[in-house]
Scaffold this active site. Structure first.
Site, PDB file in Angstrom:
ATOM      1  CB  VAL A 222      -0.930   0.014   1.233  1.00  0.00           C
ATOM      2  CG1 VAL A 222      -1.887   1.195   1.157  1.00  0.00           C
ATOM      3  CG2 VAL A 222      -1.694  -1.287   1.353  1.00  0.00           C
ATOM      4  CG  HIS A 223       3.356   1.891  -3.204  1.00  0.00           C
ATOM      5  ND1 HIS A 223       2.837   0.666  -3.560  1.00  0.00           N
ATOM      6  CD2 HIS A 223       3.721   2.495  -4.354  1.00  0.00           C
ATOM      7  CE1 HIS A 223       2.909   0.537  -4.874  1.00  0.00           C
ATOM      8  NE2 HIS A 223       3.415   1.629  -5.381  1.00  0.00           N
ATOM      9  NE  ARG A 224      -0.699   5.104  -7.916  1.00  0.00           N
ATOM     10  CZ  ARG A 224       0.263   5.513  -8.752  1.00  0.00           C
ATOM     11  NH1 ARG A 224       1.252   4.706  -9.053  1.00  0.00           N
ATOM     12  NH2 ARG A 224       0.228   6.724  -9.267  1.00  0.00           N
TER      13      ARG A 224
END
Length: 577
Positions: A222-224
């Site tokens: 989960v990085h955007r």
């Protein structure tokens, strides 16, 4: 692959090796390039030159990244760094054009959808060098994403388009790209996953350590920013992960260890550390000095500064701890751990005078900001938060703001030299920091565009609640708590107070200075109104405390700065009543 569909210029008529110049600029592109490089470098008649634009500062990637993933080191590193999309793209285009021309390559190969992809395709096309693009034809159909613009332009500038899926092929044909240029080859990241997956099965001990060997499990990244910056989306993502965890194991990596250093202005860093501990991070705040506001902090490095040698030993030990014990290092007030060539040391008013001061600055000149380069080399993530005058620039304020503190402070507080020094320091942090934040939105006019606004988080709302009045005050109490009178606009407040009292307005006024946070809180709890700053366009930590206590606050909000803050903070509260 049916070679009849490839352009004729893909092969050479002579026996010389074909030179392919591969352009990469970000970590994922290195992984993609590694899959291609293994094949190209093992293929007779092909010679690859790997050019790294430096878009994501991969010079700081730890050696283990290259060693374990068997990624070739770049033959050229252009060192472009960050900046606005236009500035970065312009510098990259100029440098990459020179590199392509000097290498005299037969083909230019680009990957993915970054600015490096776009520029690699443009530079080669303008030099009439054929372009091959890996992951061609992928679309989100969201032009608000910079990557989508890069995809569209790079596809149309390319001569050979390696499409990963049938949908990608259809996208290219629909946009009028000739079928003879398109080859469906599959997903290069799937190739990489197969290769590294087999390697991991032989060497990795992660699954046995997590008791997941031989079992199905879920791995989520989960990085955007579109997800992590939106609380509702992030809540929904983790809600879905919790539901998945009921059906199969959800692998969770070890806790992220965060170190906040080396200042604690406004109590913001230590409260961040406490809040992060509550959500499962191993977070710790170390401040060089004890604040005269007496904010709670996990550790004071120079509780008793002592001699210069003693303080410097403690400083270097702190840096060693950062490397050894933490994953993320969060610098506050734009201040590194290692010394700077300015008089900000604990001994500046005692030993550091004359010759000693000059000697100290020679030492500082040799090491200042070196920690910003060393920490990423050790695999650490870096973040920096600016508070106010650590980034605010006098000349910019004078030129662009009708109301500002620039001409209200003592001579030299803002100067041409200090403005220039701040800009140099911005550039250094920009080269190495994974995230840049500002607690005052006016700072985002001078920080680079990737910097983001971060609201004050200096208090725990559970500890600051409105209290019932024990008695009714006959005269309202107005307070003002300047950390710096010139910056806060105290002169105007004092003039207004004197004028109101002369007109017979019946109220009490207290100037809150020289008090600890606990003493100031006791006064705030009895006050009826806080007048905060009138010049900088935002409010400070004391205003946050007063609002948490349910007290009204008066301050100046600069209209043009509000564009930097979250739309939910900008919303008119009357719309929700």
């Amino acid at each position: 692959m049916d070679e009849s569909i490839l352009p004729a210029c893909l092969s050479r008529e002579d026996d010389a090796a074909m030179k392919i110049l591969s352009v990469v600029g970000a970590r994922p592109q290195f992984i993609k390039a590694a899959a291609m490089s293994r094949v190209m470098r093992a293929t007779r008649g092909l010679r690859e030159v790997l050019v790294h634009t430096g878009q994501h500062y991969d010079r700081s990637m730890p050696a283990v990244f290259f060693r374990e993933l068997q990624i070739p080191r770049p033959d050229r590193n252009l060192g472009i760094g960050s900046g606005t999309h236009g500035a970065q793209t312009g510098r990259m285009l100029e440098a990459l054009e020179r590199a392509i021309s000097s290498e005299k390559s037969d083909w230019v190969l680009v990957y993915g959808d970054t600015n490096s992809t776009l520029v690699g395709a443009l530079a080669a096309a303008k030099l009439k060098i054929p372009v091959a693009r890996v992951e061609a034809g992928l679309r989100s159909d969201n032009r608000a994403m910079p990557e989508e613009i890069n995809r569209v332009v790079a596809d149309h500038a390319s001569d050979l388009l390696f499409a990963p899926t049938r949908a990608a092929v259809a996208n290219l044909l629909r946009k009028g790209i000739a079928r003879r240029k398109i080859v469906r080859v599959g997903d290069i990241m799937y190739d990489a996953a197969l290769y590294y997956g087999e390697k991991a099965e032989r060497t990795s001990r992660v699954l046995p350590k997590l008791a997941l060997a031989g079992r199905e499990y879920v791995l989520a990244t989960v990085h955007r920013a579109e997800n992590t910056d939106d609380g509702r989306r992030l809540h929904a993502i983790f809600g879905a992960l919790r539901r998945l965890a009921r059906e199969m194991p959800l692998g969770v990596m070890s806790k992220i260890r965060v170190l906040h250093v080396p200042e604690m202005f406004g109590g913001n860093p230590p409260q961040h550390a406490r809040a992060e501990r509550e959500v499962g991070l191993e977070s710790w705040c170390v401040s060089f000095r004890k604040s005269y506001f007496d904010y709670r902090c996990d550790e004071i490095l120079w509780e008793d500064p002592g001699r210069i040698v003693t303080t410097e030993i403690r400083r270097w030990r702190l840096l060693r701890r950062a490397v050894r014990d933490y994953d993320d290092i969060h610098f506050n007030a734009g201040t590194p751990v290692l010394p700077k060539r300015v008089d900000r040391e604990p001994h500046q008013n005692s030993q550091a005078r004359g010759l000693a001061s000059r000697l100290y600055n020679l030492y500082a000149a040799a090491v200042e900001f070196r920690d910003l380069a060393w920490l990423p080399q050790a695999g650490k993530a870096i973040f920096v938060t600016y508070q106010g005058d650590d980034a605010r620039q006098g000349e910019f304020c004078r030129r662009h703001f009708k109301i500002s503190p620039a001409d209200e402070v003592e001579p030299g507080y803002y100067s041409t030299e200090s403005d220039e020094r701040k800009r140099r320091e911005f550039a250094l942090f920009d080269c190495y920091a994974d995230g840049i934040f500002a607690l005052n939105p006016d700072l985002l006019h001078v920080l680079l565009k990737r910097a983001r606004f971060l609201p004050y988080a200096s208090i725990d709302p559970r500890e600051w609640r409105p209290a019932a009045r024990s008695s009714v005050r006959t005269r309202p109490l107005v307070i003002h708590a300047p950390s710096h009178r010139g910056v806060k606009g105290t002169r105007y407040i004092m003039e207004a107070v004197a004028r109101l009292k002369a007109e017979g307005v019946n109220f009490e006024f207290t100037l809150v200075e020289g008090l600890s946070n606990a003493q100031a809180r006791a006064l705030s709890e009895t006050a009826d109104l806080l007048v905060d700053q009138l010049l900088t366009g935002w409010y400070g930590a004391v205003a946050v405390e007063m609002m948490a206590l349910g007290k009204p606050v008066v301050c100046y909000l600069r209209e043009d700065d509000l564009k930097f803050i979250d739309s939910r903070m900008r919303a008119d509260p009357r719309a929700h009543t």
